[in-house]
Design an enzyme around this catalytic site. Structure first.
Site, mmCIF file in Angstrom:
data_model
loop_
_atom_site.group_PDB
_atom_site.id
_atom_site.type_symbol
_atom_site.label_atom_id
_atom_site.label_comp_id
_atom_site.label_asym_id
_atom_site.label_seq_id
_atom_site.Cartn_x
_atom_site.Cartn_y
_atom_site.Cartn_z
ATOM 1 N N ASP A 122 -1.929 4.089 5.920
ATOM 2 C CA ASP A 122 -0.990 3.633 4.907
ATOM 3 C C ASP A 122 0.253 3.108 5.598
ATOM 4 O OD1 ASP A 122 -0.223 3.109 2.408
ATOM 5 O OD2 ASP A 122 0.169 5.180 1.808
ATOM 6 N N LYS A 156 -10.453 4.824 -2.268
ATOM 7 C CA LYS A 156 -9.081 5.346 -2.291
ATOM 8 C C LYS A 156 -9.069 6.768 -2.829
ATOM 9 C CE LYS A 156 -5.999 1.707 -2.670
ATOM 10 N NZ LYS A 156 -4.585 1.666 -2.534
ATOM 11 N N TYR A 193 -7.942 -1.994 14.226
ATOM 12 C CA TYR A 193 -9.251 -1.743 13.634
ATOM 13 C C TYR A 193 -10.114 -2.975 13.397
ATOM 14 C CZ TYR A 193 -6.143 -2.485 9.607
ATOM 15 O OH TYR A 193 -5.199 -2.962 8.758
ATOM 16 N N CYS A 208 27.465 20.687 -1.438
ATOM 17 C CA CYS A 208 28.494 21.711 -1.337
ATOM 18 C C CYS A 208 29.400 21.322 -0.174
ATOM 19 C CB CYS A 208 27.843 23.071 -1.069
ATOM 20 S SG CYS A 208 29.032 24.284 -0.453
ATOM 21 N N LYS A 268 -8.167 4.880 6.173
ATOM 22 C CA LYS A 268 -7.354 3.768 5.669
ATOM 23 C C LYS A 268 -5.887 4.152 5.854
ATOM 24 C CE LYS A 268 -7.063 0.490 1.857
ATOM 25 N NZ LYS A 268 -5.624 0.298 1.896
ATOM 26 N N CYS A 316 27.532 29.857 -1.941
ATOM 27 C CA CYS A 316 28.874 30.306 -1.563
ATOM 28 C C CYS A 316 29.899 30.160 -2.685
ATOM 29 C CB CYS A 316 29.354 29.544 -0.324
ATOM 30 S SG CYS A 316 29.749 27.826 -0.668
ATOM 31 N N GLU A 335 -13.875 4.446 8.588
ATOM 32 C CA GLU A 335 -12.564 4.558 9.251
ATOM 33 C C GLU A 335 -11.563 5.114 8.254
ATOM 34 O OE1 GLU A 335 -11.468 0.634 10.535
ATOM 35 O OE2 GLU A 335 -13.350 0.379 11.613
ATOM 36 N N CYS A 381 29.631 28.092 4.164
ATOM 37 C CA CYS A 381 28.439 28.205 3.319
ATOM 38 C C CYS A 381 27.252 28.593 4.217
ATOM 39 C CB CYS A 381 28.208 26.869 2.626
ATOM 40 S SG CYS A 381 26.819 26.873 1.521
ATOM 41 N N CYS A 388 28.325 26.067 -5.898
ATOM 42 C CA CYS A 388 27.249 26.245 -4.934
ATOM 43 C C CYS A 388 26.571 27.601 -5.142
ATOM 44 C CB CYS A 388 27.821 26.154 -3.524
ATOM 45 S SG CYS A 388 26.617 26.568 -2.257
HETATM 46 S S1 IVH Z 1 -10.072 -3.703 7.559
HETATM 47 C C1 IVH Z 1 -10.960 -7.934 5.729
HETATM 48 N N1 IVH Z 1 -9.589 -1.218 8.203
HETATM 49 O O1 IVH Z 1 -5.947 -1.998 4.007
HETATM 50 C C2 IVH Z 1 -10.366 -6.578 5.642
HETATM 51 N N2 IVH Z 1 -8.042 -2.321 6.761
HETATM 52 O O2 IVH Z 1 -6.563 -3.333 1.367
HETATM 53 C C3 IVH Z 1 -9.746 -6.175 6.895
HETATM 54 N N3 IVH Z 1 -6.105 -0.944 6.128
HETATM 55 O O3 IVH Z 1 -4.591 -5.172 4.523
HETATM 56 C C4 IVH Z 1 -9.107 -4.877 6.779
HETATM 57 N N4 IVH Z 1 -6.684 0.847 7.272
HETATM 58 O O4 IVH Z 1 -3.621 -3.287 5.887
HETATM 59 C C5 IVH Z 1 -9.163 -2.285 7.497
HETATM 60 N N5 IVH Z 1 -9.259 0.984 8.897
HETATM 61 C C6 IVH Z 1 -8.839 -0.083 8.219
HETATM 62 C C7 IVH Z 1 -7.644 -0.080 7.465
HETATM 63 C C8 IVH Z 1 -7.280 -1.218 6.742
HETATM 64 C C9 IVH Z 1 -5.771 0.303 6.478
HETATM 65 C C10 IVH Z 1 -5.296 -1.799 5.231
HETATM 66 C C11 IVH Z 1 -5.028 -3.177 5.766
HETATM 67 C C12 IVH Z 1 -5.491 -4.130 4.734
HETATM 68 C C13 IVH Z 1 -5.611 -3.274 3.514
HETATM 69 C C14 IVH Z 1 -6.708 -3.796 2.641
#
Ligand code: IVH
Length: 668
Positions: free
Chosen positions: A118, A313, A226, A425, A116, A410, A114, A431, A407
């Site tokens: 942010d 990561k 998720y 400016c 991750k 202008c 999946e 401008c 500026c």
């Molecule tokens: S599973 C037991 N799936 O990453 C772990 N986490 O560092 C359950 N996060 O606190 C998390 N995308 O906020 C999972 N596809 C994803 C995610 C995800 C982002 C975040 C989540 C978690 C942190 C863990």
């Protein structure tokens, strides 16, 4: 560094970090990036190591990061919200895979990969198909109940579709903000004079923890889910449960995939590392989970994280290169953005020649000089940024970067707003980028929505001397456009048609389109409601403006400043001639029935609406208009300077008098 200098520095750093924490957690408006925050923290950690005598118990290095915050109810998590083991390299992923293989006794297994996301983690509780609670991660064992805020997010269902969902279950996911949503929000914040958010993640987590849900509702939060938690889940694998959750109405990312082995996982990682800039939101890695729930159970947890999952990561790719010069770009609001010209360097597959330096604070923070060797980084963002300097490589003739006094567009003297990082400016009216910017804002989707024109066309029309203000758009003809590069008969007709169409845009959006400083979409709507025409708004006193919800002295001053400016007065006049909606039109929608069976006579002059508008409202609500007061009249809608004979007659016949406000209350 001498001992007393170290002590001073420790005190300064602690104070600065505490202030940044406050901005991040409480005010939801961090003023520095995560990277810079980490640098401050690292410096404090290493100084405290060298001088432990100056380390205090309440140092920010000793506090655990937690999003718990006063103002919310803190609730225990039924299933603790753990974190994930992190890795940045493929070798560690192989080790992870090896551990799984051994622990499962060489039995076959597969992975779900999946993205991750942010953002900020959220845990939602559904009871009998209804959302009853939303908790932040908090400290992992207790979270803050942000239920009202989460209920404002359109993609989080309050009630589920029919399905085989457990009667009570938790679903977890990430609340995030798209990059577009984030940029739009920041543009509005800058216009209002608020500090912009540092990145989409901060703005999402900050917004989630706001105490005013109505403000949360206005911000573009989104949510991907998720993970499901219940004593018994409907399907034996994670991927199948996710697919079901989607049917129940949850927003599940379409970008998850089942992979039979580590090679498949690596393909997924490589694909998204390359393609992530094209996603509309930020991700910081990939999450890899064992698919079968029975196998997850077998693998279990460490104290901090599940053994059946890991996150890979993405490294922000960095390169070291030389800073050759700095240009200062003037934006539509007049703000000067320093842009670095770099010795070309290969970074994440493209050659980078330019990078953003943000503002003067940022330059001071890194103490950047011309000629320095600087670190350039490409995160999820498209525009690379400078994140640091290699001071050891500084040439002896390097000079500090100076903001220009005038500026570059202008020549007007540059100003720096008090308490703000930005230089700007002030020459709004002449401008060129500010003039063009105003027009680009004017035609934008949420303003006049002139979709036959774009930023490049505005640039062209401006260059050709065909437009200088937004009002000039309404004088354009086919003959002006057809000879221009990039225009043909059809596109020119399109442009003219969409300019013409924009005349139908309602007053509140026209007001937003004017681009008055600090008047964003929401404020424009509030103002338009309180002042149903431009003339009423232009004549409003400061007290009248301040009496409106959310209008403070800064906005009031900006509005009055705008309407007292001669060029703006001319512009409004030109818009009037062009036929724009500079007053509230009475909606011609479905007929209402709130005034059915009632008859009205209107007399006198009214503050908010014209008599024509009031008449239209009455008829729209099923009321009847009479020209003279008689026994058939139910109400006399009485404005100022009403004729005394009408008033007398109404009194004699026992006809009720209504003020404009009382009438509006009847319709409310
Ligand atoms: S599973 C037991 N799936 O990453 C772990 N986490 O560092 C359950 N996060 O606190 C998390 N995308 O906020 C999972 N596809 C994803 C995610 C995800 C982002 C975040 C989540 C978690 C942190 C863990």
């Amino acid at each position: 560094m001498k001992k007393n200098e170290a002590k001073e520095r420790i005190i300064w750093l602690s104070k600065a970090i505490n202030e940044h924490n406050h901005r991040y957690y409480v005010e939801s408006a961090p003023s520095i990036s995560d990277f810079e925050y980490d640098l401050l923290l690292q410096e404090l950690v290493s100084l405290e190591k060298r001088y432990p005598e100056f380390k205090t118990d309440d140092s920010p290095t000793q506090q655990v990061g937690s999003d718990l915050q006063s103002g919310f109810q803190t609730v225990p998590h039924e299933y603790p919200m753990l974190s994930l083991g992190n890795t940045y390299n493929e070798g560690e992923l192989r080790d992870f895979d090896e551990r799984i293989r051994k622990a499962l006794g060489n039995k076959p297994y597969e992975y779900v990969c999946e993205l991750k996301y942010d953002g900020a983690a959220i845990s939602l509780l559904y009871e009998n198909g209804r959302l009853t609670q939303a908790l932040t991660r908090g400290d992992g064992s207790r979270g803050d109940a942000v239920t009202a805020n989460v209920k404002t997010i359109a993609s989080v269902p309050r009630e589920l579709n029919q399905g085989n969902w457990p009667s009570r279950f938790y679903i977890r996911g990430e609340i995030f903000m798209s990059r577009d949503g984030f940029e739009q929000l920041n543009r509005e914040r800058i216009e209002r004079g608020d500090n912009p958010f540092a990145n989409p993640r901060n703005s999402a987590s900050g917004t989630l923890k706001m105490l005013d849900s109505s403000e949360v509702a206005r911000r573009p939060l989104d949510c991907y889910l998720y993970a499901l938690y219940a004593p018994e889940l409907p399907a034996p694998t994670h991927a199948e449960n996710l697919a079901m959750a989607k049917k129940w109405g949850f927003q599940v990312s379409p970008h998850f995939d089942v992979k039979p082995n580590l090679d498949g996982v690596l393909d997924f990682i490589h694909y998204w590392n390359e393609h992530r800039p094209r996603l509309p939101f930020d991700i910081d890695g990939i999450v890899i989970k064992v698919n079968r729930l029975s196998q997850q159970e077998k693998l279990g947890f460490t104290a901090k994280s599940p053994r059946w999952a890991i996150s890979y990561k993405f490294k922000a790719e960095q390169a070291l290169t030389k800073l050759l010069s700095v240009d200062f770009q003037v934006g539509r609001t007049g703000i000067l953005t320093p842009v670095a010209n770099l010795e070309p360097v290969l970074l994440a597959g493209t050659t980078v020649k330019r990078a953003s330096l943000h503002n003067a604070d940022q330059i001071a923070l890194h103490d950047i000089h011309l000629g320095d060797s600087v670190w350039v980084e490409k995160g999820g963002e498209i525009i690379p940024k400078i994140t640091g300097v290699d001071r050891d490589m500084r040439p002896s003739d390097a000079t500090p970067i100076r903001f220009p006094g005038t500026c570059p567009e202008c020549g007007s003297p540059i100003r720096r707003a008090e308490g703000m990082a930005a230089h700007f400016c002030p020459n709004e009216m002449d401008c060129p980028p500010q003039l063009k910017g105003k027009i680009v804002h004017f035609i934008s989707r949420k303003a006049m929505n002139v979709d036959g024109l774009g930023e490049e066309t505005i640039e062209l029309l401006f260059r050709e001397g065909l437009i200088r203000t937004s009002a000039d758009l309404y004088r354009l003809t086919l003959a002006d456009l057809i000879p221009l590069e990039g225009f043909a008969q059809k596109s020119a007709e399109n442009a003219i048609r969409s300019i013409e169409e924009s005349k139908k845009v309602e007053w509140s959006r026209v007001l937003f389109a004017l681009g008055i400083k600090h008047v964003g979409e929401t404020i424009a709507r509030k103002l338009a409601r309180a002042f149903p025409s431009v003339d009423l708004l232009a004549a409003a006193t400061a007290d009248e403006l301040l009496s409106i919800d959310e209008i403070g002295p800064r906005i009031a001053e900006s509005i009055q400043g705008y309407f007292s400016n001669e060029a703006n007065k001319r512009l409004i006049q030109e818009f009037k001639y062009a036929g724009l909606n500079l007053e509230q039109m009475v909606e011609q929608g479905n007929l209402g029935s709130r005034l059915a069976g009632l008859s009205f006579v209107i007399s006198g002059v009214f503050e908010r609406y014209s008599r024509e508008q009031l008449k239209a409202m009455i008829e729209q609500e099923g009321g009847k208009m009479l020209s003279a007061v008689s026994r058939q009249t139910n109400y006399l809608l009485a404005g100022a300077n009403m004729g005394p004979s009408k008033l007398k007659k109404a009194k004699d016949l026992g006809v009720s008098l209504l003020s404009e406000d009382e009438f509006l209350a009847m319709l409310a």
